[in-house]
Design a protein around this motif. Structure first.
Motif, PDB file in Angstrom:
ATOM      1  N   THR A   1       0.840  -1.197   0.000  1.00  0.00           N
ATOM      2  CA  THR A   1       0.000   0.000   0.000  1.00  0.00           C
ATOM      3  C   THR A   1       0.873   1.244   0.000  1.00  0.00           C
ATOM      4  O   THR A   1       2.059   1.183   0.295  1.00  0.00           O
ATOM      5  CB  THR A   1      -0.977  -0.001   1.194  1.00  0.00           C
ATOM      6  OG1 THR A   1      -1.914   1.069   1.007  1.00  0.00           O
ATOM      7  CG2 THR A   1      -0.269   0.213   2.521  1.00  0.00           C
TER       8      THR A   1
ATOM      9  N   ASP B   1      -5.451   8.813   9.883  1.00  0.00           N
ATOM     10  CA  ASP B   1      -6.685   9.489   9.474  1.00  0.00           C
ATOM     11  C   ASP B   1      -7.064  10.549  10.498  1.00  0.00           C
ATOM     12  O   ASP B   1      -6.808  10.394  11.691  1.00  0.00           O
ATOM     13  CB  ASP B   1      -7.846   8.488   9.380  1.00  0.00           C
ATOM     14  CG  ASP B   1      -7.821   7.696   8.080  1.00  0.00           C
ATOM     15  OD1 ASP B   1      -7.245   8.172   7.094  1.00  0.00           O
ATOM     16  OD2 ASP B   1      -8.400   6.601   8.055  1.00  0.00           O
TER      17      ASP B   1
ATOM     18  N   ARG C   1      -7.171  11.651   5.221  1.00  0.00           N
ATOM     19  CA  ARG C   1      -5.808  11.340   5.618  1.00  0.00           C
ATOM     20  C   ARG C   1      -5.088  12.580   6.162  1.00  0.00           C
ATOM     21  O   ARG C   1      -5.344  13.697   5.731  1.00  0.00           O
ATOM     22  CB  ARG C   1      -5.024  10.828   4.410  1.00  0.00           C
ATOM     23  CG  ARG C   1      -5.632   9.639   3.724  1.00  0.00           C
ATOM     24  CD  ARG C   1      -5.440   8.377   4.468  1.00  0.00           C
ATOM     25  NE  ARG C   1      -4.054   8.211   4.884  1.00  0.00           N
ATOM     26  CZ  ARG C   1      -3.662   7.287   5.770  1.00  0.00           C
ATOM     27  NH1 ARG C   1      -4.541   6.483   6.325  1.00  0.00           N
ATOM     28  NH2 ARG C   1      -2.401   7.181   6.087  1.00  0.00           N
TER      29      ARG C   1
ATOM     30  N   THR D   1      -9.631  -5.177   0.688  1.00  0.00           N
ATOM     31  CA  THR D   1     -11.059  -5.490   0.858  1.00  0.00           C
ATOM     32  C   THR D   1     -11.372  -6.840   0.211  1.00  0.00           C
ATOM     33  O   THR D   1     -12.109  -7.653   0.761  1.00  0.00           O
ATOM     34  CB  THR D   1     -11.939  -4.392   0.226  1.00  0.00           C
ATOM     35  OG1 THR D   1     -11.546  -3.143   0.776  1.00  0.00           O
ATOM     36  CG2 THR D   1     -13.406  -4.620   0.506  1.00  0.00           C
TER      37      THR D   1
ATOM     38  N   ASN E   1      -6.932   9.675  -1.799  1.00  0.00           N
ATOM     39  CA  ASN E   1      -7.859   8.565  -1.915  1.00  0.00           C
ATOM     40  C   ASN E   1      -8.651   8.720  -3.216  1.00  0.00           C
ATOM     41  O   ASN E   1      -9.571   9.513  -3.302  1.00  0.00           O
ATOM     42  CB  ASN E   1      -8.780   8.607  -0.684  1.00  0.00           C
ATOM     43  CG  ASN E   1      -9.554   7.326  -0.514  1.00  0.00           C
ATOM     44  OD1 ASN E   1      -9.890   6.667  -1.493  1.00  0.00           O
ATOM     45  ND2 ASN E   1      -9.858   6.979   0.723  1.00  0.00           N
TER      46      ASN E   1
ATOM     47  N   ILE F   1     -14.951   9.863   9.731  1.00  0.00           N
ATOM     48  CA  ILE F   1     -13.591   9.953   9.199  1.00  0.00           C
ATOM     49  C   ILE F   1     -13.538  11.125   8.233  1.00  0.00           C
ATOM     50  O   ILE F   1     -14.377  11.242   7.339  1.00  0.00           O
ATOM     51  CB  ILE F   1     -13.210   8.643   8.473  1.00  0.00           C
ATOM     52  CG1 ILE F   1     -13.305   7.448   9.430  1.00  0.00           C
ATOM     53  CG2 ILE F   1     -11.823   8.743   7.834  1.00  0.00           C
ATOM     54  CD1 ILE F   1     -12.361   7.494  10.612  1.00  0.00           C
TER      55      ILE F   1
ATOM     56  N   GLY G   1     -11.527   5.383  -3.588  1.00  0.00           N
ATOM     57  CA  GLY G   1     -11.351   4.459  -2.470  1.00  0.00           C
ATOM     58  C   GLY G   1     -10.012   3.747  -2.482  1.00  0.00           C
ATOM     59  O   GLY G   1      -9.773   2.855  -1.690  1.00  0.00           O
TER      60      GLY G   1
ATOM     61  N   THR H   1     -20.652  -0.066   2.842  1.00  0.00           N
ATOM     62  CA  THR H   1     -19.884   0.946   2.125  1.00  0.00           C
ATOM     63  C   THR H   1     -18.506   0.997   2.774  1.00  0.00           C
ATOM     64  O   THR H   1     -18.371   0.875   3.987  1.00  0.00           O
ATOM     65  CB  THR H   1     -20.583   2.323   2.100  1.00  0.00           C
ATOM     66  OG1 THR H   1     -19.634   3.312   1.706  1.00  0.00           O
ATOM     67  CG2 THR H   1     -21.141   2.714   3.444  1.00  0.00           C
ATOM     68  N   VAL H   2     -17.479   1.133   1.951  1.00  0.00           N
ATOM     69  CA  VAL H   2     -16.108   1.049   2.458  1.00  0.00           C
ATOM     70  C   VAL H   2     -15.153   1.879   1.615  1.00  0.00           C
ATOM     71  O   VAL H   2     -15.347   2.033   0.416  1.00  0.00           O
ATOM     72  CB  VAL H   2     -15.608  -0.413   2.450  1.00  0.00           C
ATOM     73  CG1 VAL H   2     -15.610  -1.013   1.060  1.00  0.00           C
ATOM     74  CG2 VAL H   2     -14.200  -0.527   3.054  1.00  0.00           C
ATOM     75  N   GLY H   3     -14.123   2.396   2.235  1.00  0.00           N
ATOM     76  CA  GLY H   3     -12.992   2.930   1.477  1.00  0.00           C
ATOM     77  C   GLY H   3     -12.844   4.428   1.501  1.00  0.00           C
ATOM     78  O   GLY H   3     -11.754   4.935   1.297  1.00  0.00           O
ATOM     79  N   GLU H   4     -13.912   5.156   1.716  1.00  0.00           N
ATOM     80  CA  GLU H   4     -13.838   6.620   1.759  1.00  0.00           C
ATOM     81  C   GLU H   4     -15.106   7.115   2.434  1.00  0.00           C
ATOM     82  O   GLU H   4     -16.076   6.373   2.554  1.00  0.00           O
ATOM     83  CB  GLU H   4     -13.699   7.225   0.355  1.00  0.00           C
ATOM     84  CG  GLU H   4     -14.399   6.420  -0.658  1.00  0.00           C
ATOM     85  CD  GLU H   4     -14.587   7.066  -2.015  1.00  0.00           C
ATOM     86  OE1 GLU H   4     -14.355   8.264  -2.179  1.00  0.00           O
ATOM     87  OE2 GLU H   4     -15.021   6.339  -2.896  1.00  0.00           O
TER      88      GLU H   4
HETATM   89  O1  PRX Z   1      -8.612   7.274   4.897  1.00  0.00           O
HETATM   90  C1  PRX Z   1      -9.245   6.057   5.208  1.00  0.00           C
HETATM   91  C2  PRX Z   1     -10.039   5.595   4.021  1.00  0.00           C
HETATM   92  O2  PRX Z   1      -9.198   4.722   3.294  1.00  0.00           O
HETATM   93  C3  PRX Z   1      -7.945   4.559   3.973  1.00  0.00           C
HETATM   94  C4  PRX Z   1      -7.469   3.148   3.853  1.00  0.00           C
HETATM   95  O3  PRX Z   1      -7.300   2.812   2.511  1.00  0.00           O
HETATM   96  P1  PRX Z   1      -6.836   1.345   2.111  1.00  0.00           P
HETATM   97  O4  PRX Z   1      -5.672   0.933   2.934  1.00  0.00           O
HETATM   98  O5  PRX Z   1      -6.681   1.332   0.639  1.00  0.00           O
HETATM   99  O6  PRX Z   1      -8.019   0.417   2.513  1.00  0.00           O
HETATM  100  C5  PRX Z   1      -9.242   0.580   1.861  1.00  0.00           C
HETATM  101  C6  PRX Z   1     -10.190  -0.497   2.329  1.00  0.00           C
HETATM  102  C7  PRX Z   1     -10.414  -0.542   3.758  1.00  0.00           C
HETATM  103  C8  PRX Z   1      -8.243   4.950   5.384  1.00  0.00           C
HETATM  104  O7  PRX Z   1      -7.067   5.338   6.056  1.00  0.00           O
HETATM  105  N1  PRX Z   1     -11.258   4.860   4.417  1.00  0.00           N
HETATM  106  C9  PRX Z   1     -11.428   3.525   4.440  1.00  0.00           C
HETATM  107  N2  PRX Z   1     -12.681   3.217   4.798  1.00  0.00           N
HETATM  108  C10 PRX Z   1     -13.329   4.370   5.045  1.00  0.00           C
HETATM  109  C11 PRX Z   1     -12.422   5.433   4.806  1.00  0.00           C
HETATM  110  N3  PRX Z   1     -12.769   6.715   4.993  1.00  0.00           N
HETATM  111  C12 PRX Z   1     -14.014   6.965   5.414  1.00  0.00           C
HETATM  112  N4  PRX Z   1     -14.943   6.014   5.646  1.00  0.00           N
HETATM  113  C13 PRX Z   1     -14.659   4.715   5.472  1.00  0.00           C
HETATM  114  N5  PRX Z   1     -15.586   3.787   5.678  1.00  0.00           N
END
Ligand code: PRX
Length: 682
Positions: free
Chosen positions: A288, A535, A550, A335, A556, A547, A559, A408-411
């Motif tokens: 990553t 974060d 970063r 994920t 991002n 959240i 995501g 929902t995941v990732g952002e």
């Molecule tokens: O900033 C947060 C954001 O994605 C980052 C992690 O990215 P990654 O390692 O690629 O993993 C993505 C899959 C989990 C975090 O530091 N992030 C992740 N999930 C959320 C999020 N920001 C807001 N809401 C979320 N549910």
């Protein structure tokens, strides 16, 4: 550089929109959802309180089958490299496949959905998965000579063969390192070199947007580039998109490249006993982006990781063996590892692997897949939700599917988009979880438990059971909940899904994630090592966490994490470029996109061709995901008197917001020039 300067220089604007969202009201799950949910016992939060840490995680470990039960739940003697379930012996492939055969041999493990609608869905049963994993493991062992502890790089697209390959590696204790298929050959080479792999496993081609893309040439580049870095790849194993047929016109290299389907003929009927691995043996690496140019290999262990993803898949994803579960992420990201492959398969779910893009051939595709396969759990990212909302806001209503649960995941998800997801995609029936976590964390950090806590649009919810969040300010003082003040969100305790270290770089692991808030660098107590997520977040009175984005140099995009440094170093590969700065720009669908500013070496003329060359170089070095929205060739970068590039100012220009005070700059006039360029381009 002081902390304040660092922040000024790199500040992303992620926080700015999020902070304007109002705290939303609660939305309860339906009684029908609660009636069938896996976790309806509110005492779980007490059972997983800090007082009961770390023994609470026995509950997760007990979801798995162990060859030898562990003797020590958490070994902190090498803090902050924590070891979970010490003394235990376990195999991930056995837990995801073999143990389901007695009762569920004929159940579908994987529904592979090809992108072309005219191609049939491949329903792979657990029995068939077992056969394929065994035969391929035998091949890896005999033909490639791989054994426990070796690393293998995978650069595969979404296919059944990808989980087969991962599980075959896991069966042998071989550490897999899957690189997102959309990444370039060069990006694969960096990861091959860092992990020290001498086998690369890939596929000849895959569909994307209706086109069969040749993928094999990336393997050639990867091998060539890795070799330049000193890492020789002896064998390239190539799965075929159409078994028995080669779908690329790139030549095979004699003595190096092999079609898996040819080799497999020699392994028909072969079985390989799963290797009982120590619980703390690494299962895989997932690279990553971070604050420096080089991607870091997050090393995930076997027992702890598998226990954590099984537990969270059960209680947060609410997966029952009879469910059809579709997570639309790519297996090339964490994920997909945790919540397409390992978690769902450990629970004997039927998991959907979809090859293509959500809107091929039209905006109704996802909902047809859901209808046809009877998908009842759906998992995706805000970027996909925004896109589907934009191109087909009324499509979901046309199809007869019913989701009981959605993720929902990732952002961060905007409350407006959340509501469309809930009302239109979920038809008001589905419980939604907004899961916040990271590649490093292996599994969820914050989320509601869907039958126990109401949803709150735009908010990820409270810490998971056993995950104790704390928000620190820059001085390390705790920001109490309910103040409306953002800070750096940290986790007070380790947990089983957490990465073990950065592959080959313990120092970076410690510096980046622990140093800032560590209470005593010599301590062997977990209490002294809060994990810094990187974060920014706000915690409401009720403990729900929002959240904001970063705090480091990470953008991002849809995501996916891209390091600004990574993109900048790719731009600097172009010989004409003297300096490069990347900033995030708001985008309706993707959330953020990178905008690239470059200054050229003296005497070099700016041109559209050069801008294109720089953009193409970034795509070649990293992949299309990193393609800049625009390459701005500027006369000079706005700089502080000490010579630091002021990314904050560039970000303000790119986003059309106020650049603020520029008088402290060494060259304030440049800001005006860049603003003029920006205005002229509209
Ligand atoms: O900033 C947060 C954001 O994605 C980052 C992690 O990215 P990654 O390692 O690629 O993993 C993505 C899959 C989990 C975090 O530091 N992030 C992740 N999930 C959320 C999020 N920001 C807001 N809401 C979320 N549910």
């Amino acid at each position: 550089m002081t902390e304040k300067e660092r922040k000024e220089a790199t500040e992303t604007s992620e926080a700015q929109i999020a902070v304007h969202w109002q705290e939303e009201g609660y939305v309860p799950p339906t009684p029908a959802f609660i009636a069938q949910a896996n976790m309806t016992d509110p005492t779980i939060y007490d059972r997983f309180s800090l007082d009961n840490f770390p023994n609470c995680f026995k509950e997760y470990a007990d979801l798995l089958d162990w060859y030898e039960y562990w003797t020590e739940i958490l070994d902190t003697s090498d803090a902050p490299c924590f070891k979970w379930f010490k003394g235990g012996k376990i195999n991930a492939s056995y837990n995801c496949v073999d143990r389901h055969l007695a009762k569920h041999a004929n159940k579908t493990a994987i529904h592979f959905v090809p992108e072309l609608e005219e191609e049939k869905v491949d329903h792979v049963t657990y029995q068939e998965l077992w056969v394929r994993v065994n035969e391929f493991a035998a091949l890896l062992q005999d033909f490639c000579g791989l054994k426990a502890g070796d690393r293998v790089t995978l650069h595969m697209p979404m296919s059944t063969e990808l989980p087969v390959t991962m599980l075959a590696c896991a069966r042998l204790g071989v550490i897999h390192s899957q690189v997102f298929g959309g990444f370039s050959g060069k990006a694969a080479a960096d990861r091959i070199e860092d992990s020290g792999s001498n086998v690369l496993i890939t596929m000849d081609a895959y569909y994307r947007g209706g086109k069969l893309l040749s993928h094999k040439e990336k393997a050639d580049i990867a091998v060539e580039e890795a070799e330049k870095m000193g890492q020789k790849v002896d064998k390239v194993l190539i799965w075929q998109r159409y078994p028995g047929k080669y779908s690329s016109d790139v030549p095979m290299v004699d003595g190096r490249d092999y079609f898996v389907n040819d080799l497999l003929k020699d392994y028909y009927g072969k079985r390989v006993d799963p290797v009982p691995m120590p619980a703390e043996a690494p299962l895989f690496l997932m690279y990553t982006s971070g604050t420096t140019g080089k991607p870091k290999g997050c090393q995930h262990g076997t027992g702890g990781y598998l226990a954590y993803v099984a537990g969270t898949s059960k209680y947060v994803q609410d997966i029952h063996p009879e469910d059809v579960y579709w997570c639309m992420a790519d297996i090339g990201w964490i994920t997909g590892h945790s919540y397409i492959v390992y978690g769902p398969l450990a629970l004997c779910a039927s998991t959907v692997v979809y090859e293509g893009i959500p809107n091929y051939p039209d905006a109704g595709r996802c909902w047809r897949i859901a209808q046809d396969l009877g998908v009842n759990i759906f998992h995706t990212a805000p970027t996909a939700i925004r896109a589907l909302r934009k191109i087909g806001p009324d499509e979901p209503a046309k199809y007869d599917y019913h989701f009981k649960h959605m993720t929902t995941v990732g952002e961060p998800i905007e409350p407006e988009v959340w509501r469309w997801y809930h009302e239109v995609v979920g038809k008001g029936e589905a419980a939604i979880v907004d899961t916040w976590w990271q590649t490093e964390t292996g599994g969820f950090l914050c989320s509601t438990l869907p039958a126990l806590k109401p949803m709150k649009p735009g908010s990820a919810g409270p810490g998971m059971p056993g995950i104790h969040c704390v928000i620190y300010d820059d001085e390390g003082k705790e920001v109490p909940p309910g103040q409306g003040i953002a800070g750096n969100i940290c986790i007070q305790n380790p947990w089983p899904g957490m990465f073990q270290t950065i592959w080959g770089n313990r120092e970076r692991f410690v510096n980046q994630y622990f140093e800032r808030y560590c209470k005593d660098p010599n301590s062997k107590r977990w209490q002294d090592w809060p994990y810094m997520t990187g974060d920014a977040a706000v915690m409401a009175e009720d403990g729900y966490v929002r959240i904001l984005g970063r705090i480091d140099d990470v953008i991002n995009v849809s995501g996916h994490r891209l390091g600004t440094k990574e993109i900048e170093s790719a731009a600097l590969v172009v010989p004409e470029v003297a300096e490069a700065a990347v900033v995030p720009v708001k985008h309706d669908i993707k959330g953020r996109e990178p905008d690239l500013y470059v200054a050229l070496k003296p005497g070099i003329e700016s041109s559209d061709e050069l801008a294109k060359k720089i953009s193409d170089t970034i795509v070649r070095e990293i992949g299309p995901i990193a393609k800049p929205r625009k390459v701005w060739i500027v006369p000079d970068m706005p700089k502080t008197r000490s010579g630091k590039i002021m990314r904050r100012i560039l970000a303000a220009i790119s986003n059309g917001s106020d650049v603020g005070d520029t008088m402290t700059l060494a060259n304030p006039e440049v800001v005006e020039e860049i603003k003029k360029m920006e205005a002229a381009s509209k």
